[in-house]
Design a protein around this motif. Structure first.
Motif, mmCIF file in Angstrom:
data_model
loop_
_atom_site.group_PDB
_atom_site.id
_atom_site.type_symbol
_atom_site.label_atom_id
_atom_site.label_comp_id
_atom_site.label_asym_id
_atom_site.label_seq_id
_atom_site.Cartn_x
_atom_site.Cartn_y
_atom_site.Cartn_z
ATOM 1 N N LYS A 1 38.727 48.708 35.826
ATOM 2 C CA LYS A 1 38.832 48.277 34.152
ATOM 3 C C LYS A 1 37.865 47.256 33.983
ATOM 4 N N ASP B 1 39.210 44.161 39.471
ATOM 5 C CA ASP B 1 40.367 44.564 38.464
ATOM 6 C C ASP B 1 40.476 45.973 38.238
ATOM 7 N N LEU B 2 41.445 46.562 39.215
ATOM 8 C CA LEU B 2 41.414 48.050 39.438
ATOM 9 C C LEU B 2 42.725 48.468 38.746
ATOM 10 N N GLU C 1 50.788 45.768 30.848
ATOM 11 C CA GLU C 1 49.484 45.328 31.358
ATOM 12 C C GLU C 1 48.441 46.658 31.009
ATOM 13 N N GLU C 2 49.067 47.848 31.117
ATOM 14 C CA GLU C 2 48.079 48.950 31.080
ATOM 15 C C GLU C 2 48.233 49.673 29.785
ATOM 16 N N THR D 1 47.309 45.272 42.403
ATOM 17 C CA THR D 1 46.733 46.391 42.872
ATOM 18 C C THR D 1 45.597 46.560 43.714
#
Ligand SMILES: Nc1ncnc2c1ncn2[C@@H]1O[C@H](COP(=O)(O)O)[C@@H](O)[C@H]1OP(=O)(O)O
Ligand SMILES: [Mg+2]
Ligand SMILES: [Mg+2]
Ligand SMILES: [Mg+2]
Length: 304
Positions: A36, A41-42, A70-71, A118
């Protein structure tokens, strides 16, 4: 039942389902990793599918409640097999604290971290991973659900894999117990994958006997609750509201404290900026001592 209880009851079932999705994706071997914002930051297929499970399941049952995950939504058709609409009976049978009995839909924001930790998930540190669903009322974290999909994964074949914990401020927490850390030393926990000079300086200032560098905000608050660490110190802005809402509520329900590194309460209303720019400090006792040890240079760089 009051809205807050129904939300927590739904979130317990949904978090269990999301935890199962996290395990299924790992077993499939197809993690589908996307960067990301750089390599620390995956996002994986587990983050995407667990987010869909949680946000779709809750928004269908609570259409008027604000839910922030979050996503980003993927835009693909919803996989109906990811939906969970059962309510946990264990939650529905408790008595809702008086001050939360007449909360209205518009007073609530649900903060969703479908997979916390993550980076560690992709590296196989599986017990660092949690699913976090936090309930905020009028900007305060009041209830939380944490599922730890790989709890017990090193304990051998006889052990039950995974656990779900939930709590409501003013009532208490279930599925997790407060344990007292060793009195003869100071153990501090912090990030393993998002460290920097501010993090290191602030940890040193606490004069720890031991430092546990592990992944996940949910996981580290659990270490504090269960007496594996005295304090969780993260003096840098990377943590977001969905990282702290559920853990804060459960810690608070058990008598602990979570603030920014200046001692300010964290805010969770719908318009708040997502990063916890003032950092995070979680403890059970001596919170003010940790605040007083925080270097001025770090405080100046990590502003709320
Ligand atoms: N610099 C950062 N960039 C992205 N996410 C971060 C950053 N720092 C912390 N986080 C989030 O806060 C959690 C706790 O931080 P850490 O594990 O480093 O102690 C991380 O697992 C991650 O959540 P997530 O895994 O849900 O993206
Ligand atoms: Mg993330
Ligand atoms: Mg997170
Ligand atoms: Mg996450």
């Amino acid at each position: 039942a009051p809205l807050v209880l129904r939300l927590v009851a739904a979130s317990v079932s949904v978090a269990e389902k999301a935890g199962a999705i996290v395990r299924n994706v790992f077993n499939s071997g197809e993690l589908g990793v996307v960067e990301k914002d750089g390599k620390n930051d995956l996002q994986t297929q587990a983050d995407r599918s667990a987010q869909e499970c949680i946000v779709q399941s809750l928004s269908r049952q609570f259409p008027k409640v604000t839910i922030i995950g979050e996503e980003e939504p993927t835009g693909e058709t919803v996989d109906e097999s990811h939906l969970e609409t059962r309510l946990s009976e264990e939650v529905l049978k408790v008595v809702c604290p008086q001050n939360l009995q007449s909360v209205k839909d518009e007073d609530v924001v649900v903060w969703v971290d479908p997979l916390d930790g993550t980076k560690e998930y992709t590296e196989g540190f599986l017990d660092h991973v949690t699913v976090l669903i936090g309930v905020a009322v009028n900007g305060k974290a009041v209830a939380g659900v944490i599922n730890q999909p790989y709890y017990n994964y090193k304990a051998g074949p006889g052990a039950t894999l995974g656990r779900t914990m939930w709590g409501i401020v003013g009532l208490g927490a279930f599925g997790v117990e407060r344990l007292v850390p060793p009195a003869d030393k100071r153990i501090v926990t912090t990030t393993r994958s998002h460290s920097n000079k501010l993090v290191t300086e602030s940890i040193e200032a606490m004069q720890p006997d031991e430092v546990l560098r592990v992944g996940g905000a949910g996981h580290k608050v659990l270490l504090v609750i269960e007496g594996k660490a005295h304090a969780y110190v993260f003096a840098t802005p990377g943590c977001k509201k969905w990282d702290t809402c559920a853990p804060e509520a459960i810690l608070h329900a058990l008598g602990g404290r979570l603030t920014d590194i200046h001692g300010n309460a964290l805010q969770y209303h719908r318009d708040v900026k997502h990063p916890n720019t003032g950092g995070v400090l979680a403890t059970y006792s001596d919170h003010d001592w940790y605040l007083s040890r925080m270097p001025e240079s770090v405080k100046a760089a990590v502003k709320p």
